[in-house]
Design an enzyme around this catalytic site. Structure first.
Site, short mmCIF file in Angstrom:
data_model
loop_
_atom_site.label_atom_id
_atom_site.label_comp_id
_atom_site.label_asym_id
_atom_site.label_seq_id
_atom_site.Cartn_x
_atom_site.Cartn_y
_atom_site.Cartn_z
N ASP A 236 0.83 -1.20 0.00
CA ASP A 236 0.00 0.00 0.00
C ASP A 236 0.87 1.26 0.00
OD1 ASP A 236 -2.70 1.30 0.46
OD2 ASP A 236 -1.63 2.02 2.22
N GLU A 294 0.83 -0.82 -5.21
CA GLU A 294 0.12 0.41 -5.52
C GLU A 294 1.18 1.47 -5.81
OE1 GLU A 294 -3.53 2.95 -3.55
OE2 GLU A 294 -1.90 2.32 -2.24
#
Length: 573
Positions: A236, A294
């Site tokens: 993330d 990401e």
């Protein structure tokens, strides 16, 4: 037997005889005996994202749990996915529903226990499914024990585990930077007289990856989950691990790049080095562990850099240039697809649309009349391209975003303390047509979509022409057809601005042609751009609308039609 071979052997098959006229599947002779795996499993995988809170509740509290994921593994095996990615299930105050982590090496009681996690990975492995952890590596919750220590005094040993700065000369924030979620990136701490940095919510203070002890602690988190059976991580917020050490003011706070793409906080060289270290760590474990990342990009050149100069950083950076296309525009999609295949030095692209942060593709692309055909088209596009594909839970059923008026009237409470703008795409999985859609025996934490009576897994598995079966067949093709599994991408031209055309071919010249009409009108095509010897048409393998015989050169497509045709070399008898 390897996971890949076991999954291929048990690949679920749909017979053409059972299918309605509008969904024609021809047999695939070439896929009868899958070839030995030639590249890492993740380079061609379909990874299914699960938002555990909304997938399956087993104890009636209205919140999904790890036991619920285990309970539905047979369904996932039948669908044909290679791996599942679980969004955060760690202890958390849920300001950002798990992306504010209060303990990196435990399971939140609302999701279960570590024993439940171990059972999940064990049972998934039996079915040839890998399990990936969502690793929030940029920030923790302000309720994490590390941050509580860090803010307790300027002299605490963990003070430097987070980013603290003195006020500016005027007493205000150290810089004028803005958070991705709005407002200043700085929060003042009266007790110690300094500001701490947060690129997201103030309840999500950034970790200081420049501190060797913090970095070691985060590496220990990685080891913990790898030792507990994780096959890898979805990383993330990877761009934000480091900031410009000079802490310059932003000359154009409201203009220039978006807050997540500023040159002082995104993809700095030190961030790249930290990701290389993580890659070395995961590569040191057996079983081809993987990093799915990401990222924040504005060009295909940006995306290529995230793999690492020597392909030694993130294995699978998500292609948000493809994801970011918001309308069904064939020319734009063709440009995004071509660049991903032709400008990444042969590295595997990562394609997806829906996820926990992004509107579901049924809602995003649907026109209210042709939604089913459009959803089949976007599914076929993502799943027939070379590289890795991501799916979001319920996508295979055609689940839609929750209506805004339904959410507006849904009360907040202990299970949903804040209304999040991303709630529409996080509604409970629709297993049945019942009041709670088979998700829970209690009161669900978010409302169930009103279309659950027709859009649900129970009904669709019994209907051979359903969206579920369309997806399952695509996954079978992707896994077993040599061209879709291992073939090169051929960037064809359709001669029509509203139609995307491309092929996948093996060295022998055999393969498939994919045609996608992104308009509501019948379209005539003129296919050009074949390389090598000209191929011949084989059979129509899949299609979402009636058509004539297989035609590789001047076919006609019905509105929003998808066609996948087999092709054979010119000298094929």
């Amino acid at each position: 037997m390897t996971i890949a071979n076991r999954a291929a052997k048990k690949a679920w098959r749909v017979t053409a005889a059972l299918l309605p006229a509008l969904l024609v599947f021809a047999p695939i002779a070439a896929s009868a005996a899958p070839q030995a795996e030639q590249q890492p499993w993740w380079a061609t995988a379909v990874i299914y994202e699960i938002y555990p809170r909304s997938f399956q509740d087993t104890n009636g509290d209205g919140i999904g749990d790890l036991k619920g994921v285990t309970q539905r593994l047979d369904y996932l095996e039948k669908l044909g996915v290679d791996a599942i990615w679980l969004t955060p299930f760690f202890p958390s105050p849920n300001k950002d529903f798990g992306y504010d982590v209060a303990d990196y090496t435990n399971v939140s009681p609302e999701y279960g226990t570590m024993a439940d996690w171990d059972e999940l990975t064990r049972e998934a492995r039996k079915r040839g499914i890998r399990v990936m952890v969502d690793f929030v590596l940029n920030h923790s919750s302000d309720q994490h024990a590390w941050f509580k220590e860090s803010r307790s005094s300027r002299n605490n040993p963990k003070r430097d585990w987070y980013v603290w700065k003195d006020p500016a000369p005027d007493g205000g924030p150290p810089t004028n930077w803005e958070s991705i979620f709005g407002g200043s990136t700085w929060e003042y701490d009266k007790a110690t007289g300094q500001y701490y940095y947060h690129v997201f919510y103030k309840e999500q203070p950034d970790l200081n990856w420049a501190n060797p002890e913090l970095r070691k602690a985060m590496h220990d988190v990685v080891r913990f989950w790898l030792d507990h059976g994780a096959s890898g991580f979805r990383l993330d917020a990877t761009p934000y691990l480091f900031e410009d050490p000079n802490w310059p003011d932003d000359p154009d706070v409201k203009g220039g790049p978006l807050p997540g793409l500023k040159p002082y906080n995104s993809n700095l060289p030190a961030t790249r080095a930290a990701l290389r270290d993580l890659r070395k760590l995961t590569d040191s474990y057996p079983g081809q562990r993987v990093l799915l990342g990401e990222n924040a990009i504005s060009s295909i050149e940006d995306l290529r850099r995230i793999y690492g100069a020597n392909a030694d950083e993130i294995n699978l950076p998500m292609d948000f240039l493809y994801t970011g296309v918001k309308s069904l525009d064939a020319a734009t999609f063709k440009a995004r697809i071509d660049e991903a295949h032709l400008q990444l030095d042969g590295l595997p692209p990562v394609f997806h649309f829906s996820n926990h942060d992004t509107s579901r593709q049924w809602t995003r692309f649907g026109d209210g009349q042709n939604d089913d055909r459009i959803a089949r088209l976007t599914a076929a596009m993502t799943l027939t391209l070379r590289g890795t594909a991501l799916m979001y839970y319920g996508e295979e059923l055609g689940m839609a975003d929750l209506p805004a008026d339904l959410l507006k009237d849904f009360p907040l409470g202990p299970k949903r303390t804040v209304a999040d703008k991303r709630d529409p795409e996080r509604s409970p999985m629709q297993w049945t047509g019942g009041d709670a859609a088979g998700f829970t025996t209690g009161s669900p934490w978010l409302p169930v979509h009103p279309n659950r009576s027709t859009v649900n897994a129970e009904r669709q598995q019994a209907d051979s022409g359903s969206m579920f079966h369309w997806y399952a067949r695509l996954l079978q093709l992707r896994k077993n057809h040599p061209a879709l599994r291992d073939g090169a991408y051929v960037p064809l031209q359709s001669g029509n601005r509203d139609v995307v055309a491309y092929a996948r071919r093996t060295p022998s010249g055999a393969g498939v042609l994919v045609l996608l009409n992104m308009s509501g009108q019948r379209q005539q095509l003129k296919i050009t751009g074949w390389t090598g010897s000209a191929p011949k048409a084989g059979e129509i393998i899949m299609q979402s609308a009636p058509a004539g015989a297989a035609n590789l050169y001047d076919p006609v497509l019905a509105p929003f039609a998808t066609q996948i045709l087999s092709i054979v070399p010119e000298n094929h008898e």
